[in-house]
Scaffold this motif. Structure first.
Motif, PDB file in Angstrom:
ATOM      1  N   UNK A 191      52.397 -60.265  -6.131  1.00  0.00           N
ATOM      2  CA  UNK A 191      53.440 -59.878  -5.368  1.00  0.00           C
ATOM      3  C   UNK A 191      52.359 -58.071  -4.989  1.00  0.00           C
ATOM      4  N   UNK A 192      52.568 -57.604  -5.686  1.00  0.00           N
ATOM      5  CA  UNK A 192      51.640 -55.599  -5.299  1.00  0.00           C
ATOM      6  C   UNK A 192      50.107 -56.564  -5.198  1.00  0.00           C
ATOM      7  N   UNK A 193      49.612 -57.313  -5.354  1.00  0.00           N
ATOM      8  CA  UNK A 193      48.472 -57.404  -4.401  1.00  0.00           C
ATOM      9  C   UNK A 193      48.370 -58.021  -2.501  1.00  0.00           C
ATOM     10  N   UNK A 194      49.423 -58.915  -2.688  1.00  0.00           N
ATOM     11  CA  UNK A 194      49.902 -59.354  -1.100  1.00  0.00           C
ATOM     12  C   UNK A 194      50.965 -57.697  -1.126  1.00  0.00           C
ATOM     13  N   UNK A 195      51.120 -57.257  -1.169  1.00  0.00           N
ATOM     14  CA  UNK A 195      51.408 -55.847  -0.758  1.00  0.00           C
ATOM     15  C   UNK A 195      50.471 -55.155  -0.321  1.00  0.00           C
ATOM     16  N   UNK A 196      49.476 -54.645  -1.016  1.00  0.00           N
ATOM     17  CA  UNK A 196      48.420 -54.136  -0.909  1.00  0.00           C
ATOM     18  C   UNK A 196      47.813 -54.240   0.812  1.00  0.00           C
ATOM     19  N   UNK A 197      46.873 -55.959   0.066  1.00  0.00           N
ATOM     20  CA  UNK A 197      46.712 -56.286   1.190  1.00  0.00           C
ATOM     21  C   UNK A 197      47.016 -56.106   2.897  1.00  0.00           C
ATOM     22  N   UNK A 198      48.476 -56.256   2.102  1.00  0.00           N
ATOM     23  CA  UNK A 198      48.329 -56.617   4.127  1.00  0.00           C
ATOM     24  C   UNK A 198      48.938 -54.873   4.192  1.00  0.00           C
ATOM     25  N   UNK A 199      49.329 -54.321   4.019  1.00  0.00           N
ATOM     26  CA  UNK A 199      49.208 -52.600   4.067  1.00  0.00           C
ATOM     27  C   UNK A 199      47.630 -52.388   4.466  1.00  0.00           C
ATOM     28  N   UNK A 200      46.207 -52.544   3.933  1.00  0.00           N
ATOM     29  CA  UNK A 200      45.332 -52.505   4.601  1.00  0.00           C
ATOM     30  C   UNK A 200      45.009 -53.129   5.684  1.00  0.00           C
ATOM     31  N   UNK A 201      45.626 -53.602   5.618  1.00  0.00           N
ATOM     32  CA  UNK A 201      45.520 -54.326   7.053  1.00  0.00           C
ATOM     33  C   UNK A 201      45.974 -53.554   8.090  1.00  0.00           C
ATOM     34  N   UNK A 202      47.431 -53.361   7.944  1.00  0.00           N
ATOM     35  CA  UNK A 202      48.447 -52.682   8.729  1.00  0.00           C
ATOM     36  C   UNK A 202      47.477 -52.385  10.397  1.00  0.00           C
ATOM     37  N   UNK A 203      46.353 -51.759  10.562  1.00  0.00           N
ATOM     38  CA  UNK A 203      46.115 -51.425  11.660  1.00  0.00           C
ATOM     39  C   UNK A 203      45.927 -52.066  12.576  1.00  0.00           C
ATOM     40  N   UNK A 204      45.820 -53.632  12.111  1.00  0.00           N
ATOM     41  CA  UNK A 204      45.424 -54.433  12.848  1.00  0.00           C
ATOM     42  C   UNK A 204      46.162 -55.462  13.019  1.00  0.00           C
ATOM     43  N   UNK A 205      47.340 -55.542  12.552  1.00  0.00           N
ATOM     44  CA  UNK A 205      48.745 -56.176  12.148  1.00  0.00           C
ATOM     45  C   UNK A 205      50.230 -55.520  12.701  1.00  0.00           C
ATOM     46  N   UNK A 206      49.865 -54.460  13.199  1.00  0.00           N
ATOM     47  CA  UNK A 206      50.957 -53.563  12.845  1.00  0.00           C
ATOM     48  C   UNK A 206      51.259 -54.239  15.038  1.00  0.00           C
ATOM     49  N   UNK A 207      50.136 -54.459  16.356  1.00  0.00           N
ATOM     50  CA  UNK A 207      50.616 -55.644  17.355  1.00  0.00           C
ATOM     51  C   UNK A 207      51.520 -56.779  16.684  1.00  0.00           C
ATOM     52  N   UNK A 208      51.543 -57.021  16.262  1.00  0.00           N
ATOM     53  CA  UNK A 208      52.601 -58.475  15.833  1.00  0.00           C
ATOM     54  C   UNK A 208      53.238 -58.923  15.003  1.00  0.00           C
ATOM     55  N   UNK A 209      53.818 -56.750  14.196  1.00  0.00           N
ATOM     56  CA  UNK A 209      54.890 -56.634  13.250  1.00  0.00           C
ATOM     57  C   UNK A 209      55.963 -57.702  13.904  1.00  0.00           C
TER      58      UNK A 209
END
Length: 260
Positions: A191-209
């Motif tokens: 769970x924390x691993x998946x959360x950290x990876x997602x947050x680190x990619x946040x700049x790329x992910x925001x357009x498809x949030x």
């Protein structure tokens, strides 16, 4: 990554670890009725979190699409369902109170496959927390810090019984208390691993949030329908699982509305 985010990510993992620690406090295995109650509670929390913390924010962030604002919710939801279906198909795992493994044939021990089953459905929970915190740190969404915290606390609450549900049966199957506790903790580390990876990619992910929020919702709903509801209903008829489902649902709904 600031302290608030790190604390938010750690809260669900702490819930799992505390639940797994029940193996040191309880002498006997969990009864079937208690397992049903805990499973029903976890299912209720996950369904409410999927709706109030994920699907509704996804559609709110798509309001500019007008009457088509449902599209990100529908598309992301189905991708989440199919993603968990794929994981379920390619990963050998064993469900609670079952001796028949699912997925491809494997020589893994039953205890390992039992842990894999729980680990599988912890992935979308970690992603859900990561996506919501990613939305908050972006500063461009309607997601608040308290809303992200509400989701983290809600998942931690339902992770507590999950930790006990994984560690106690392992102890009953012959594992030492330390080993059963360790397996319970390891099942939640994803769970924390998946959360950290997602947050680190946040700049790329925001357009498809919006799609990612509904993706996490779909994945969590898949777990509820495919695993938790059958487990809370198996065997002799009882209403306890249903009642605890309702309690978990209303608790998570209240948390999200009060803190969001």
């Amino acid at each position: 990554m600031n302290l608030d985010i790190l604390n938010g990510i750690a809260i669900p993992f702490l819930g799992t670890s505390l639940g797994a620690a029940c193996v040191f406090l309880m002498k006997k295995d969990l009864s079937i009725i208690v397992q049903r109650m805990l499973t029903g509670f976890a299912a209720g929390v996950m369904v409410a979190a999927s709706i109030w913390s994920l699907l509704i924010p996804a559609m709110e962030q798509s309001e500019h699409m007008g009457k088509f604002s449902f599209i990100p919710g529908v598309v992301g939801f189905w991708v989440g369902i199919l993603f968990l279906l794929l994981l379920d198909t390619v990963t050998p795992h064993l469900h609670m109170n079952s001796d028949t493994p699912e997925g491809p044939k494997s020589k893994l021990k039953k205890t390992t496959m039992l842990v894999l089953a729980v680990t599988l459905h912890n992935i979308p929970e970690g992603m859900a927390v990561g996506v919501v915190y990613a939305g908050w740190v972006s500063g461009h969404t309607t997601i608040s810090a308290t809303a992200a915290l509400a989701l983290a606390v809600g998942i931690a609450i339902q992770n507590f019984p999950e930790g006990a549900i994984i560690s106690m049966p392992l102890r009953a199957r012959g594992a030492t208390k330390k080993k059963a506790f360790l397996y319970g903790v390891l099942s939640g580390i994803v769970e924390p691993l998946a959360a950290i990876i997602t947050i680190l990619l946040s700049k790329q992910l925001i357009p498809i949030l919006p799609y990612l929020l509904s993706f996490a919702a779909g994945a969590m709903i898949y777990v509820v329908i495919e695993e938790l509801i059958p487990e809370m209903s198996e065997g002799e008829h009882s209403n306890w699982g249903t009642l605890l489902f309702a309690f978990g649902f209303t608790l998570m709904m209240a948390l999200d509305v009060a803190l969001g």
